[in-house]
Design a protein around this motif. Structure first.
Motif, PDB file in Angstrom:
ATOM      1  N   MET A   1       0.833  -1.200   0.000  1.00 55.76           N
ATOM      2  CA  MET A   1       0.000   0.000   0.000  1.00 55.76           C
ATOM      3  C   MET A   1       0.868   1.249   0.000  1.00 55.76           C
ATOM      4  O   MET A   1       2.067   1.192   0.273  1.00 55.76           O
ATOM      5  CB  MET A   1      -0.914   0.010   1.241  1.00 55.76           C
ATOM      6  N   ARG A   2       0.226   2.388  -0.295  1.00 58.74           N
ATOM      7  CA  ARG A   2       0.859   3.689  -0.207  1.00 58.74           C
ATOM      8  C   ARG A   2       0.313   4.424   1.016  1.00 58.74           C
ATOM      9  O   ARG A   2      -0.792   4.144   1.476  1.00 58.74           O
ATOM     10  CB  ARG A   2       0.588   4.504  -1.465  1.00 58.74           C
ATOM     11  N   VAL A   3       1.059   5.381   1.503  1.00 57.91           N
ATOM     12  CA  VAL A   3       0.600   6.114   2.679  1.00 57.91           C
ATOM     13  C   VAL A   3      -0.711   6.840   2.389  1.00 57.91           C
ATOM     14  O   VAL A   3      -1.566   6.999   3.276  1.00 57.91           O
ATOM     15  CB  VAL A   3       1.690   7.094   3.181  1.00 57.91           C
ATOM     16  N   SER A   4      -0.921   7.238   1.150  1.00 62.80           N
ATOM     17  CA  SER A   4      -2.159   7.937   0.784  1.00 62.80           C
ATOM     18  C   SER A   4      -3.380   7.026   0.849  1.00 62.80           C
ATOM     19  O   SER A   4      -4.519   7.515   0.821  1.00 62.80           O
ATOM     20  CB  SER A   4      -2.038   8.537  -0.619  1.00 62.80           C
ATOM     21  N   ASP A   5      -3.181   5.722   0.948  1.00 65.53           N
ATOM     22  CA  ASP A   5      -4.299   4.791   1.077  1.00 65.53           C
ATOM     23  C   ASP A   5      -4.897   4.807   2.476  1.00 65.53           C
ATOM     24  O   ASP A   5      -6.012   4.327   2.688  1.00 65.53           O
ATOM     25  CB  ASP A   5      -3.846   3.353   0.756  1.00 65.53           C
ATOM     26  N   ILE A   6      -4.155   5.321   3.444  1.00 61.40           N
ATOM     27  CA  ILE A   6      -4.605   5.333   4.833  1.00 61.40           C
ATOM     28  C   ILE A   6      -5.581   6.487   5.054  1.00 61.40           C
ATOM     29  O   ILE A   6      -5.276   7.634   4.735  1.00 61.40           O
ATOM     30  CB  ILE A   6      -3.400   5.482   5.791  1.00 61.40           C
ATOM     31  N   ASP A   7      -6.758   6.185   5.601  1.00 64.49           N
ATOM     32  CA  ASP A   7      -7.707   7.262   5.879  1.00 64.49           C
ATOM     33  C   ASP A   7      -8.208   7.251   7.325  1.00 64.49           C
ATOM     34  O   ASP A   7      -9.170   7.950   7.658  1.00 64.49           O
ATOM     35  CB  ASP A   7      -8.884   7.224   4.899  1.00 64.49           C
ATOM     36  N   ALA A   8      -7.538   6.477   8.193  1.00 67.00           N
ATOM     37  CA  ALA A   8      -7.852   6.506   9.628  1.00 67.00           C
ATOM     38  C   ALA A   8      -6.579   6.234  10.407  1.00 67.00           C
ATOM     39  O   ALA A   8      -5.771   5.382  10.008  1.00 67.00           O
ATOM     40  CB  ALA A   8      -8.914   5.483   9.991  1.00 67.00           C
ATOM     41  N   VAL A   9      -6.393   6.952  11.510  1.00 66.78           N
ATOM     42  CA  VAL A   9      -5.190   6.813  12.330  1.00 66.78           C
ATOM     43  C   VAL A   9      -5.585   6.601  13.786  1.00 66.78           C
ATOM     44  O   VAL A   9      -6.355   7.379  14.351  1.00 66.78           O
ATOM     45  CB  VAL A   9      -4.287   8.065  12.220  1.00 66.78           C
ATOM     46  N   PHE A  10      -5.042   5.533  14.372  1.00 66.91           N
ATOM     47  CA  PHE A  10      -5.204   5.228  15.793  1.00 66.91           C
ATOM     48  C   PHE A  10      -3.802   5.171  16.389  1.00 66.91           C
ATOM     49  O   PHE A  10      -2.968   4.386  15.939  1.00 66.91           O
ATOM     50  CB  PHE A  10      -5.912   3.884  15.991  1.00 66.91           C
ATOM     51  N   ALA A  11      -3.541   6.002  17.392  1.00 72.35           N
ATOM     52  CA  ALA A  11      -2.191   6.074  17.945  1.00 72.35           C
ATOM     53  C   ALA A  11      -2.232   6.467  19.409  1.00 72.35           C
ATOM     54  O   ALA A  11      -3.128   7.183  19.854  1.00 72.35           O
ATOM     55  CB  ALA A  11      -1.335   7.075  17.160  1.00 72.35           C
ATOM     56  N   ALA A  12      -1.242   5.989  20.142  1.00 69.98           N
ATOM     57  CA  ALA A  12      -1.024   6.390  21.534  1.00 69.98           C
ATOM     58  C   ALA A  12       0.460   6.265  21.808  1.00 69.98           C
ATOM     59  O   ALA A  12       1.096   5.305  21.369  1.00 69.98           O
ATOM     60  CB  ALA A  12      -1.822   5.505  22.492  1.00 69.98           C
ATOM     61  N   THR A  13       1.026   7.240  22.498  1.00 73.50           N
ATOM     62  CA  THR A  13       2.427   7.153  22.904  1.00 73.50           C
ATOM     63  C   THR A  13       2.578   7.744  24.301  1.00 73.50           C
ATOM     64  O   THR A  13       1.655   8.351  24.837  1.00 73.50           O
ATOM     65  CB  THR A  13       3.369   7.913  21.944  1.00 73.50           C
ATOM     66  N   ASN A  14       3.772   7.568  24.862  1.00 72.60           N
ATOM     67  CA  ASN A  14       4.074   8.141  26.172  1.00 72.60           C
ATOM     68  C   ASN A  14       4.403   9.633  26.108  1.00 72.60           C
ATOM     69  O   ASN A  14       4.377  10.314  27.130  1.00 72.60           O
ATOM     70  CB  ASN A  14       5.269   7.416  26.797  1.00 72.60           C
ATOM     71  N   ILE A  15       4.740  10.133  24.919  1.00 74.11           N
ATOM     72  CA  ILE A  15       5.285  11.490  24.842  1.00 74.11           C
ATOM     73  C   ILE A  15       4.468  12.440  23.985  1.00 74.11           C
ATOM     74  O   ILE A  15       4.742  13.647  23.975  1.00 74.11           O
ATOM     75  CB  ILE A  15       6.743  11.467  24.325  1.00 74.11           C
TER      76      ILE A  15
END
Length: 383
Positions: free
Chosen positions: A44-58
């Protein structure tokens, strides 16, 4: 009867980066490298992504920071952070968003340079905690309290705790990516420096760098990508407290609730499970979760892990990458439960590959035994 969401979404891309030590990279750069690896894995290409789920400590607004770094303008995004179990919850949240038609390709990701940026275990504290004035060494002190109580109440021994670490190391010795490899015995764990009684260094998770990312789509699209898809079969979360001092019983976690609900959603029983991936930030975690998830009775976890039962060749494959104790633990470990489950289900785990893995149980933990999230991933044969 399985839940209608069972098998409706699938992981089609998986990537990791910087496992162990990655000097010279920021946390976001490592995260980006893992996303690139996941995209390449899926074709896939990054442009194919249409949802982002993320969590980090910082990153307090992680999904926005990730979207900015990747140059995305997602249709849907979520930065729910419940500690190390966030990513198991994101599997469920992404499934809901995909099935609701709010997105078509969901990215779940995490990255940390915790080791090379400072080399100390990061912990998000709460100034309202009553134990703050006692200068508790969080989160280790809380887990030591649970271990001490388990030992007092059920006769669990330090040797039993050490056997968890030894089993994890035996798996890590089969994993070329594992950060800690080499001989480890029960006696060596017991003789290591005490951190918070009864936990020695050997009972505590690593401090490493590392990043991981996965991509989820609706199951009808799952065969359109490069690799064998891995299906989301079910998941459930439970939370009974934030601070250890508010835990109703420090030998019983909310996995006792999340586990049965996840089993029900997936329509599975314990005999169906081929692989168990547990958030082993400390050796007591493995014992508590095996009990609370129903693999052995309460109080029997210490005896259950003896005699190599969860080590290579044992009757139950647990933490086959080496876990947070010997493979990788960059502050939040939940993404790596997903990565190892995908590798095993795809038959890509090399020397540590367990035969005929079609169903994996993943159990994430956040805070001091606080948030508990159980999820199931499976092959097409599990549908």
């Amino acid at each position: 009867m399985r839940h209608p969401l069972c098998g409706k979404t699938a992981l089609v891309g998986m990537g990791t980066a910087g496992i162990g030590a990655a000097p010279g990279f920021s946390a976001m750069e490592l995260l980006g490298l893992s996303v690139r690896a996941a995209l390449d894995d899926a074709g896939m290409r990054v442009s194919d992504i249409d949802a982002v789920f993320a969590a980090t400590n910082i990153h307090p607004c992680a999904s926005m920071s990730v979207s900015e770094y990747l140059g995305l303008k997602p249709r849907y995004f979520d930065a729910t952070n419940i500690g190390g179990s966030s990513f198991e919850l994101h599997l469920l949240q992404a499934t809901l968003a995909l099935q609701a038609g709010l997105c078509n390709a969901a990215l779940i990701c995490y990255g940390s340079n915790q080791l090379t940026a400072g080399g100390r275990l990061a912990f998000m504290s709460d100034p309202q905690w009553h134990e703050t004035s006692y200068d508790a060494r969080g989160p280790i002190t809380g887990y030591a309290l649970a271990a001490n109580r388990h030992m007092h109440q059920f006769g669990t021994t330090r040797e039993m705790l050490a056997d968890v670490a030894v089993s994890a190391r035996q798996w890590a010795n089969l994993n070329p990516q594992a950060f800690a490899r080499g001989p480890l015995t029960r006696d060596s764990v017991l003789s290591m420096r005490m951190i918070s009684d009864p936990l020695t260094i050997g009972d505590c998770c690593l401090v490493t760098d590392g990043a991981a990312a996965c991509i989820m789509v609706r199951s009808e699209r799952a065969r359109d990508f490069r690799k064998v898809p891995v299906y989301f079969l079910g998941g459930a979360a439970a939370n009974w407290h934030r601070s250890i001092q508010s835990m109703p019983d420090i030998t019983v976690t909310a996995a006792k609730e999340s586990g049965p609900r996840a089993f029900t959603m997936a329509g599975l029983s314990h005999s169906d499970v081929d692989l168990v991936m547990l958030y082993d930030a400390f050796t007591i975690n493995t014992i508590l979760f095996l009990e609370d998830l129903g693999f052995c009775p309460k109080g029997e976890g210490g005896r259950f892990v003896q005699d190599g039962r969860i080590a290579p060749g044992g009757s139950l494959a647990v933490n086959t990458n080496g876990g947070g104790l010997s493979c990788v633990h960059p502050g939040m470990y939940g993404m790596f439960l997903i990565a190892e489950s995908v590798a095993q289900i795809r038959r890509e785990a090399g020397e540590r590959q367990v035969k005929n893995v079609d169903i994996a149980l993943l159990h994430g933990n956040g805070g001091t035994l606080s948030s508990q999230v159980t999820a199931f991933l499976g092959s097409e044969a599990a549908l």
